[in-house]
Scaffold this motif. Sequence first.
Motif, PDB file in Angstrom:
ATOM      1  N   ARG A 119     -18.611 -25.705  -9.933  1.00 25.17           N
ATOM      2  CA  ARG A 119     -18.042 -24.514  -9.301  1.00 25.17           C
ATOM      3  C   ARG A 119     -17.519 -23.528 -10.345  1.00 25.17           C
ATOM      4  NH1 ARG A 119     -18.155 -21.030  -5.275  1.00 25.17           N
ATOM      5  NH2 ARG A 119     -18.165 -22.602  -3.680  1.00 25.17           N
ATOM      6  N   GLU A 160     -18.562 -19.607 -10.881  1.00 21.71           N
ATOM      7  CA  GLU A 160     -17.569 -18.542 -10.746  1.00 21.71           C
ATOM      8  C   GLU A 160     -17.419 -17.714 -12.018  1.00 21.71           C
ATOM      9  OE1 GLU A 160     -14.133 -20.715  -9.451  1.00 21.71           O
ATOM     10  OE2 GLU A 160     -14.840 -20.788  -7.375  1.00 21.71           O
ATOM     11  N   GLU A 194     -22.727 -24.159  -0.577  1.00 20.85           N
ATOM     12  CA  GLU A 194     -22.290 -24.138  -1.973  1.00 20.85           C
ATOM     13  C   GLU A 194     -23.419 -23.632  -2.868  1.00 20.85           C
ATOM     14  OE1 GLU A 194     -19.220 -24.988  -3.454  1.00 20.85           O
ATOM     15  OE2 GLU A 194     -18.614 -24.790  -1.374  1.00 20.85           O
TER      16      GLU A 194
END
Length: 126
Positions: free
Chosen positions: A24, A28, A56
Amino acid sequence: MHVKPGGRSVAGGGSSFGAIFPERKYYEEYPEDYRKEVNFFTEWTFPEDSTTVSFEPHFFKYHDPGQTNAKRSSVNFPLFRYAEVLLIYAEAANEANSGPTPEAYAAVNKVRERARHDHPLVFFLI
Protein backbone atom coordinates in the motif's frame (compact mmCIF):
# COMPACT_ATOMS: atom_id res chain seq x y z
CA MET A 1 -5.07 -12.69 -10.81
CA HIS A 2 -8.56 -13.89 -10.41
CA VAL A 3 -10.25 -10.87 -8.83
CA LYS A 4 -13.82 -11.68 -7.92
CA PRO A 5 -15.53 -8.43 -6.92
CA GLY A 6 -19.15 -9.16 -6.26
CA GLY A 7 -18.56 -12.79 -7.23
CA ARG A 8 -17.61 -11.88 -10.81
CA SER A 9 -14.22 -12.77 -12.27
CA VAL A 10 -12.29 -9.84 -13.68
CA ALA A 11 -9.72 -12.14 -15.30
CA GLY A 12 -12.32 -14.21 -17.12
CA GLY A 13 -12.96 -11.46 -19.68
CA GLY A 14 -9.62 -11.81 -21.46
CA SER A 15 -7.26 -10.12 -19.03
CA SER A 16 -4.39 -11.48 -16.98
CA PHE A 17 -2.82 -9.56 -14.14
CA GLY A 18 -1.30 -12.25 -11.94
CA ALA A 19 -1.69 -12.31 -8.19
CA ILE A 20 0.78 -9.46 -7.97
CA PHE A 21 -0.05 -6.34 -6.05
CA PRO A 22 2.06 -3.58 -4.48
CA GLU A 23 2.51 -2.73 -0.85
CA ARG A 24 0.00 0.00 0.00
CA LYS A 25 2.80 2.46 0.91
CA TYR A 26 4.53 1.87 -2.46
CA TYR A 27 1.29 2.60 -4.31
CA GLU A 28 0.52 5.71 -2.27
CA GLU A 29 4.03 7.13 -2.70
CA TYR A 30 4.19 6.41 -6.43
CA PRO A 31 4.41 9.66 -8.46
CA GLU A 32 1.02 10.99 -9.54
CA ASP A 33 1.63 10.99 -13.28
CA TYR A 34 0.93 8.83 -16.35
CA ARG A 35 3.14 6.02 -15.01
CA LYS A 36 0.76 5.36 -12.14
CA GLU A 37 -2.14 5.07 -14.57
CA VAL A 38 -0.38 2.51 -16.78
CA ASN A 39 1.22 0.49 -13.96
CA PHE A 40 -1.71 0.02 -11.58
CA PHE A 41 -5.44 -0.45 -11.62
CA THR A 42 -7.96 -0.12 -8.82
CA GLU A 43 -11.18 -0.64 -10.72
CA TRP A 44 -12.56 -2.70 -13.56
CA THR A 45 -15.54 -2.14 -15.85
CA PHE A 46 -17.24 -5.24 -17.18
CA PRO A 47 -17.82 -4.65 -20.90
CA GLU A 48 -21.01 -6.72 -21.09
CA ASP A 49 -23.03 -4.53 -18.71
CA SER A 50 -20.77 -1.51 -17.91
CA THR A 51 -20.70 -2.40 -14.21
CA THR A 52 -17.62 -0.92 -12.52
CA VAL A 53 -16.06 -2.43 -9.39
CA SER A 54 -13.25 -1.04 -7.22
CA PHE A 55 -10.62 -2.96 -5.24
CA GLU A 56 -7.12 -2.66 -3.75
CA PRO A 57 -4.40 -1.58 -6.23
CA HIS A 58 -3.01 -4.31 -8.49
CA PHE A 59 -0.30 -4.15 -11.12
CA PHE A 60 -1.75 -3.46 -14.56
CA LYS A 61 1.67 -3.33 -16.17
CA TYR A 62 1.59 -6.90 -17.47
CA HIS A 63 -1.85 -6.91 -19.04
CA ASP A 64 -2.34 -9.72 -21.56
CA PRO A 65 -5.37 -8.85 -23.72
CA GLY A 66 -5.21 -12.23 -25.49
CA GLN A 67 -5.54 -14.23 -22.29
CA THR A 68 -8.81 -16.14 -22.07
CA ASN A 69 -8.24 -18.47 -19.13
CA ALA A 70 -7.97 -16.90 -15.67
CA LYS A 71 -5.13 -19.27 -14.75
CA ARG A 72 -3.00 -19.12 -17.90
CA SER A 73 -1.19 -16.58 -20.06
CA SER A 74 1.25 -16.94 -22.93
CA VAL A 75 3.15 -13.84 -21.84
CA ASN A 76 6.35 -14.22 -19.81
CA PHE A 77 6.18 -11.49 -17.19
CA PRO A 78 9.52 -10.31 -15.78
CA LEU A 79 9.65 -10.48 -12.01
CA PHE A 80 12.49 -9.66 -9.67
CA ARG A 81 12.73 -11.34 -6.32
CA TYR A 82 14.11 -9.22 -3.48
CA ALA A 83 17.15 -11.52 -3.35
CA GLU A 84 17.92 -10.66 -6.97
CA VAL A 85 17.77 -6.95 -6.21
CA LEU A 86 20.17 -7.40 -3.29
CA LEU A 87 22.60 -9.43 -5.40
CA ILE A 88 22.48 -6.93 -8.26
CA TYR A 89 23.22 -4.18 -5.73
CA ALA A 90 26.16 -6.15 -4.30
CA GLU A 91 27.60 -6.76 -7.75
CA ALA A 92 27.23 -3.10 -8.72
CA ALA A 93 28.88 -1.99 -5.47
CA ASN A 94 31.80 -4.33 -6.16
CA GLU A 95 32.23 -3.09 -9.73
CA ALA A 96 31.89 0.59 -8.83
CA ASN A 97 34.44 0.35 -6.03
CA SER A 98 36.94 -2.05 -7.64
CA GLY A 99 36.30 -4.69 -5.03
CA PRO A 100 34.05 -5.78 -2.18
CA THR A 101 32.61 -3.15 0.11
CA PRO A 102 30.92 -3.50 3.50
CA GLU A 103 27.64 -2.65 1.74
CA ALA A 104 28.10 -5.44 -0.77
CA TYR A 105 28.89 -7.97 1.98
CA ALA A 106 25.83 -6.81 3.92
CA ALA A 107 23.59 -7.30 0.87
CA VAL A 108 24.89 -10.83 0.23
CA ASN A 109 24.55 -11.71 3.91
CA LYS A 110 20.99 -10.43 3.94
CA VAL A 111 20.16 -12.90 1.15
CA ARG A 112 21.76 -15.70 3.13
CA GLU A 113 19.98 -14.74 6.34
CA ARG A 114 16.61 -14.60 4.60
CA ALA A 115 17.19 -17.98 2.93
CA ARG A 116 18.33 -19.70 6.12
CA HIS A 117 16.16 -18.03 8.71
CA ASP A 118 15.55 -21.29 10.54
CA HIS A 119 19.26 -22.14 10.76
CA PRO A 120 21.21 -18.87 10.45
CA LEU A 121 24.43 -20.20 12.02
CA VAL A 122 24.75 -23.31 9.88
CA PHE A 123 26.58 -21.45 7.12
CA PHE A 124 29.49 -19.05 7.49
CA LEU A 125 28.54 -15.43 6.87
CA ILE A 126 31.18 -13.20 5.32
